[in-house]
Design an enzyme around this catalytic site. Structure first.
Site, short mmCIF file in Angstrom:
data_model
loop_
_atom_site.label_atom_id
_atom_site.label_comp_id
_atom_site.label_asym_id
_atom_site.label_seq_id
_atom_site.Cartn_x
_atom_site.Cartn_y
_atom_site.Cartn_z
CB CYS A 45 -26.37 -1.88 32.52
SG CYS A 45 -26.81 -0.38 31.63
CB ALA B 250 -25.96 4.44 31.81
CG HIS C 286 -23.21 -1.64 29.29
ND1 HIS C 286 -24.37 -2.28 29.65
CD2 HIS C 286 -22.19 -2.35 29.84
CE1 HIS C 286 -24.07 -3.36 30.36
NE2 HIS C 286 -22.76 -3.41 30.51
CG HIS D 299 -21.51 -6.04 32.82
ND1 HIS D 299 -21.68 -5.75 31.49
CD2 HIS D 299 -21.06 -7.33 32.86
CE1 HIS D 299 -21.35 -6.80 30.75
NE2 HIS D 299 -20.97 -7.76 31.54
#
Length: 297
Positions: A202, A221, A255, A267
């Protein structure tokens, strides 16, 4: 400080050499990511994430700081991937065979070129095919005409087409260009640690898209969330990053997606799935929404 460079198209960066399996050994010898990926069973792809075997990837010509050598392995810091774990760059292990033995700087200044297409063929000094390089690869240049760019690589001088450095996507702003570029990778398989069109996780997808446009953002992330410009829900624009966290959006970021407008996001969801464009509410992630960030402005 001992600096080396990556000399294979894409180098897997391992969490530790002890996570390597029998299936991985051919890749360690020849650096052929395509063959390695084709050899992986679905369960083995999932284990990359479940056991955190691979932490990221480094691209051809990327500089790494050599921390220490243990046998046939080097513990390095990937300098173009910032991380909260280490100020020098993303930490991990790479086989010594995939690194140069030194980092020879040119005696004269050069410009650099950033490859903007999913795959670019690198030619050797005689314009014979040498290898295919992924999106985002950065190379020094020593000359250019309307058709060709001469580059300097860890394997010597070479050539790429001039078109390879042209982004080829349009948009009203870089946010729109990020999305247009990202849509090229719909149906690309999820790959834990992946930052290339051969497979993304991701945050790797987000990192790769920004890198292709010249934005060097953090790799993971959590770091992307911590460093981007905060965007209120009512101000969300195409190209912004939308984040999701445990504990109903208040805990650890787990995420990230690229906002695509109209409540949708692009995504890379999870192992066994592929890059997709979906409604944010349809994913089941909506209750975990933690906020949005922007790097492109």
């Amino acid at each position: 400080m001992d600096i080396r460079r990556i000399k294979v198209p894409t180098a897997l960066v391992w969490s530790t050499p002890t996570t390597v399996t029998k299936t991985d050994r051919p890749y360690l010898k020849d650096g052929n990511l395509t063959t390695w990926l084709a050899s992986l069973k679905p369960a083995e792809r999932e284990q990359l994430a479940d056991k955190n075997r691979v932490v990221t990837e480094a691209l051809f010509n990327d500089r790494v700081i050599l921390d220490r050598v243990e046998g046939e392995w080097a513990h390095v810091f990937v300098t173009r991937q910032s991380s909260r774990q280490e100020r020098r760059g993303y930490p991990g292990w790479i086989p010594l065979t995939q690194l140069t033995t030194s980092d020879e700087e040119l005696d004269y200044p050069t410009t650099t070129v950033r490859l903007a297409h999913p795959v670019t063929q690198l030619l050797d000094e005689n314009k014979q095919p040498l290898m295919d390089l992924p999106l985002g690869t950065i190379l020094p240049t020593t000359g250019q005409d309307s058709e060709w760019i001469q580059v300097v690589t860890p394997l010597g001088h070479g050539w790429i087409t001039a078109a390879a450095a042209t982004l080829g996507v349009e948009g009203a702003d870089d946010g729109s260009r990020l999305l247009t570029l990202g849509k090229q990778f719909l149906d690309t398989p999820y790959l834990w640690g992946g930052i290339t069109p051969q497979g993304f996780d991701c945050s790797g997808l987000i990192y790769a898209l920004h890198r292709a446009l010249g934005y060097m953002i953090p790799r993971d992330a959590q770091d992307q969330f911590a460093n981007g410009y905060p965007v209120a829900p009512e101000a969300l624009a195409i190209g912004d990053l939308v984040f999701f966290a445990r504990e109903h959006g208040t805990g650890e970021i787990h995420h990230v997606g690229l906002y695509a407008g109209s409540g949708k996001m692009l995504h890379a969801p999870k192992p066994g799935e592929a890059v997709q464009l979906v409604s944010m509410t349809a994913t089941g992630l909506a209750p975990e929404y933690a906020g949005a960030r922007r790097f492109w402005q």
